[in-house]
Design an enzyme around this catalytic site. Structure first.
Site, PDB file in Angstrom:
ATOM      1  N   HIS A  17       0.903  -1.212  -0.062  1.00 19.07           N
ATOM      2  CA  HIS A  17      -0.019  -0.055   0.053  1.00 19.07           C
ATOM      3  C   HIS A  17       0.831   1.189  -0.039  1.00 19.07           C
ATOM      4  O   HIS A  17       0.225   2.205  -0.465  1.00 19.07           O
ATOM      5  CB  HIS A  17      -0.918   0.253   1.217  1.00 19.07           C
ATOM      6  CG  HIS A  17      -1.976  -0.915   1.211  1.00 19.07           C
ATOM      7  ND1 HIS A  17      -3.273  -0.501   1.333  1.00 19.07           N
ATOM      8  CD2 HIS A  17      -2.086  -2.293   0.887  1.00 19.07           C
ATOM      9  CE1 HIS A  17      -4.180  -1.644   0.971  1.00 19.07           C
ATOM     10  NE2 HIS A  17      -3.434  -2.571   1.066  1.00 19.07           N
ATOM     11  N   ASP A 121      -5.292   6.006   3.260  1.00 22.07           N
ATOM     12  CA  ASP A 121      -5.352   4.786   2.426  1.00 22.07           C
ATOM     13  C   ASP A 121      -6.836   4.180   2.931  1.00 22.07           C
ATOM     14  O   ASP A 121      -7.519   4.411   3.991  1.00 22.07           O
ATOM     15  CB  ASP A 121      -4.045   3.986   3.120  1.00 22.07           C
ATOM     16  CG  ASP A 121      -4.078   2.244   2.312  1.00 22.07           C
ATOM     17  OD1 ASP A 121      -3.518   2.258   1.160  1.00 22.07           O
ATOM     18  OD2 ASP A 121      -4.793   1.274   2.938  1.00 22.07           O
TER      19      ASP A 121
END
Length: 479
Positions: A17, A121
């Site tokens: 990520h 995120d």
């Protein structure tokens, strides 16, 4: 000093990520003169890795900086707690630190570029409330694709349809998401398969937050119009609450792998152009011992050149401990390395994937279908063999095989094992120039590479979209 817009970025706790977030930041800094601060969460048992630190160090200075948040503890959790749960908890337990740092950044606007926005995120959605409480505009960065985003937008509806089922894989009818290919319930995101689980409830909460749009100014998606035009159009037409969708991909890794010499690259230099199949299951993918054995024999039987990244299997035969000095290569079939010497190269644990896929000798990619790996194959025009394992990878495989037709997918037997004969057949189909099916897949991937280059060109769709996002952020400075 010239005043620029300043954004804070909170990635998830996994490097898969972090990578696309770093590359997004790189573009915003180099092409739009923004100032970026990364807030990096971690835990005592998983501190920031050397790879993560190196990646962050590769960002252009002086417009970027990194703040490592105090590590959180999981000592109170059962030892069997899933890694997905820990990733989400790393952020939620870091919320006091996130609040403290963001408030300091707001209070220091007289000496640094003014903080105008917070980017979180998708695994860090809990932090949106912190930003909202401080009056900071927030964006969600969705590091995967539009079909996965669509699934999350429609998960509350899917939940209603699946009300009488504990597992989405048991749904009798395909799930039809607007602008997307139909998905069998078992192909949906692995984290939402068990409706009884804590992870499912967490994702359902995330989905409802997306639908409401509360505290979210927009969603940045790591995809581009040419590959997901219908899914992106459907999301935009549905208005998705009050949210703006920004497809800015393909965002792939550009730094951090070019400062070392690698044996696999030297080996590739000696192979014919387009002749090598690269085999890798991403940063966290592993196979069972039996499946690793079948894969090895399948590669050997195929007669094709290959580079295979090997990790210890997630299951072991009774006598596997005697092989520990050779791990993970010691789990390969006896004599495999000798029989394939010269035609194949086995790499333990990790390879510089960006450089391997960009090498002229690489002609195919047997992949777990993680989205970052998929985008890297697009950018380099490398056709795929789809072998999904978890997360959204089965959804990606459906997109690659059925919609884009740039991948072949081997079939598993009734026990879920992909046999060596099937593997050899699919590998030969992709890599053999005389195979019509493989040739069609390779040709379509070449066209897709052109589309990716076009999207990132001076007047490409993703370039225009990123300019729109950056312009919106800059207007906040005056406000």
């Amino acid at each position: 000093m010239k005043q620029t817009a300043h954004i804070a970025i909170l990635p998830g706790a996994a490097i898969s990520h972090l990578i696309p977030f770093v590359e997004l930041a790189r573009r915003l800094v180099l092409h739009h003169d923004l100032h970026v601060t990364f807030l990096i969460p971690s835990s005592n048992d998983h501190p920031p890795s050397d790879a993560a630190k190196s990646l962050l160090e590769s960002l252009p200075k002086p417009n970027t900086r990194t703040i490592f948040l105090p590590p959180v503890s999981f000592d109170d959790l059962p030892t069997a707690t899933a890694s997905t749960a820990k990733i989400a908890l790393t952020v939620s337990r870091s919320l006091p630190s996130i609040h403290h740092v963001l408030k300091l950044m707001l209070d220091s606007n007289t000496t640094t570029p003014p903080l105008v926005a917070f980017f979180a995120d998708s695994f860090a959605i809990d932090a949106l409330d912190v930003a909202k409480g401080l009056g900071i505009s927030s964006y969600v960065f969705f590091s995967v694709n539009a079909i996965s985003l669509s699934m999350f937008f429609h998960l509350p509806k899917i939940d209603e349809i699946a009300a009488s089922y504990d597992f989405l894989k048991d749904l009798p009818d395909p799930v039809q998401l607007p602008g997307c290919p139909p998905f069998h319930g078992g192909d949906l995101f692995s984290g939402v398969q068990d409706r009884r689980g804590v992870i499912y409830k967490k994702f359902l909460q995330f989905s409802k937050r997306l639908v409401s749009g509360e505290g979210i100014s927009g969603i940045v998606v790591n995809s581009f119009v040419d590959i997901e035009s219908e899914a992106i159009k459907a999301l935009q037409e549905e208005k998705t609450g009050k949210l703006t969708i920004y497809p800015v991909g393909p965002i792939v890794q550009t730094g951090g792998q070019h400062d070392e010499e690698w044996e696999c690259l030297t080996w590739l230099d000696k192979q014919p152009r387009g002749s090598v199949l690269y085999v890798s299951f991403g940063s966290g993918g592993t196979l069972s011992y039996d499946q690793m054995t079948e894969l090895a024999f399948g590669l050997e039987t195929s007669g094709q050149r290959f580079i295979c990244v090997v990790r210890k299997p997630n299951t072991q035969p009774p006598n596997a401990t005697c092989l520990s000095p050779l791990e993970p290569l010691g789990f390969l079939p006896n004599g495999f390395l000798e029989r394939t010497k010269g035609r194949g190269l086995v790499v333990p644990d990790w390879a510089p994937q960006v450089r391997v896929l960009g090498h002229g000798s690489t002609g195919g990619f047997l992949s777990h279908c993680g989205w970052s790996s998929t985008l890297e194959s697009f950018v380099n025009g490398v056709p795929l063999i789809a072998w999904p394992l978890f997360a959204e990878q089965k959804m990606n495989a459906v997109l690659l095989v059925e919609s884009l037709e740039v991948a072949l997918r081997p079939k598993a037997d009734e026990d879920g094992l992909i046999q060596r004969e099937e593997i050899a057949k699919v590998v030969k189909a992709l890599m053999d120039d005389s195979n019509e099916e493989g040739r069609m897949v390779r040709d379509r991937m070449k066209d897709l590479k052109d589309s990716a280059v076009k999207a990132l060109g001076e007047d490409g769709s993703s370039t225009r979209t990123l300019f729109e996002l950056a312009s919106t952020l800059k207007t906040m400075v005056a406000n």
